[in-house]
Design an enzyme around this catalytic site. Structure first.
Site, PDB file in Angstrom:
ATOM      1  CG  HIS A  14     -36.220 102.065 -72.203  1.00  0.00           C
ATOM      2  ND1 HIS A  14     -37.398 102.740 -71.981  1.00  0.00           N
ATOM      3  CD2 HIS A  14     -36.556 100.843 -72.682  1.00  0.00           C
ATOM      4  CE1 HIS A  14     -38.409 101.955 -72.326  1.00  0.00           C
ATOM      5  NE2 HIS A  14     -37.925 100.814 -72.759  1.00  0.00           N
ATOM      6  CG  HIS A  15     -36.382  97.739 -70.093  1.00  0.00           C
ATOM      7  ND1 HIS A  15     -37.268  98.542 -69.402  1.00  0.00           N
ATOM      8  CD2 HIS A  15     -37.006  97.378 -71.227  1.00  0.00           C
ATOM      9  CE1 HIS A  15     -38.384  98.656 -70.123  1.00  0.00           C
ATOM     10  NE2 HIS A  15     -38.251  97.962 -71.232  1.00  0.00           N
ATOM     11  CB  CYS A  16     -29.562  97.948 -70.013  1.00  0.00           C
ATOM     12  SG  CYS A  16     -27.924  97.416 -69.539  1.00  0.00           S
ATOM     13  CG  ASN A  58     -36.492  99.328 -65.537  1.00  0.00           C
ATOM     14  OD1 ASN A  58     -36.464  99.285 -66.766  1.00  0.00           O
ATOM     15  ND2 ASN A  58     -36.305  98.272 -64.784  1.00  0.00           N
TER      16      ASN A  58
END
Ligand SMILES: [Zn+2]
Length: 206
Positions: A14-16, A58
């Site tokens: 979920h940070h990509c 993000n």
């Protein structure tokens, strides 16, 4: 979508975002899954991401800024990585926690906000990012949720989504302790015991 549920125990990066990687995440699997569902299932016009990993999600948030068809509920520790202010614009319901938040407060907030989000948006597909780095002792998540609390959290999300007949895909995201895998396994067994999944009828993949 045909089975009503799926679990990928390797996903949840979920940070990509579509443009670049970040925070141990090399490809944007959540974004990709949502695009594939929107493309292939024309009856699906509203998608919800329930992101309960300890970190702000993000990556998918940056991908869905300004999108009215994607609702993001994000519950995360506000004191840790990434603190991405631009990405926060995409969050429809933001719940910021202090470090070392414990079960009672956490589960109350999860219960209230998952219920509120589902009633507000009526999604037709839910992606549940079920990070276990909220567990007590996790040196990156810095929250204080017990193993029992994690199992209860997953049950809250699954029961609210399944009661409404909405297809759900769970990815297990972050979790950085040796005991993490056993907690995920116990949680999946609990979902099976509560008839929220049937281990012979859905899709569990690596
Ligand atoms: Zn995380």
């Amino acid at each position: 979508m045909e089975h009503g549920w799926a679990i990928n125990i390797g996903g949840g990066f979920h940070h990509c975002c579509s443009e670049e990687g970040g925070g141990f995440c090399a490809y944007a699997d959540i974004t990709l899954a949502i695009y594939l569902v929107l493309l292939n299932y024309q009856n699906v016009q509203r998608v919800m991401i329930i992101d309960l990993d300890a970190h702000q999600g993000n990556g998918h948030e940056r991908d869905f800024i300004g999108r009215r068809d994607v609702y993001i509920l994000d519950v995360y520790n506000k004191d840790i990585y990434p603190g991405d202010e631009l990405a926060k614009q995409a969050i429809s319901r933001r719940v910021e926690l202090f470090s070392f938040t414990e079960d009672e407060e956490y589960l109350h907030k999860v219960n209230t906000h998952v219920e509120g989000a589902l009633n507000e948006f009526h999604p037709q597909f839910v992606v549940y990012n079920a990070g276990t780095d909220i567990m007590i002792g996790d040196s990156l998540g810095l929250l204080s949720i017990s193993k029992k609390g994690i199992i209860e959290r997953d049950e809250i999300v699954w029961s609210k989504v399944r009661q409404r007949g909405i297809p759900i895909m769970m990815v297990t995201s972050g979790g950085y302790q040796r005991s993490t895998a056993a907690v995920i396994a116990d949680s999946i067994i609990n979902l099976n015991n509560k008839d929220l999944i049937s281990l012979s009828g859905g899709i569990v993949s690596l």
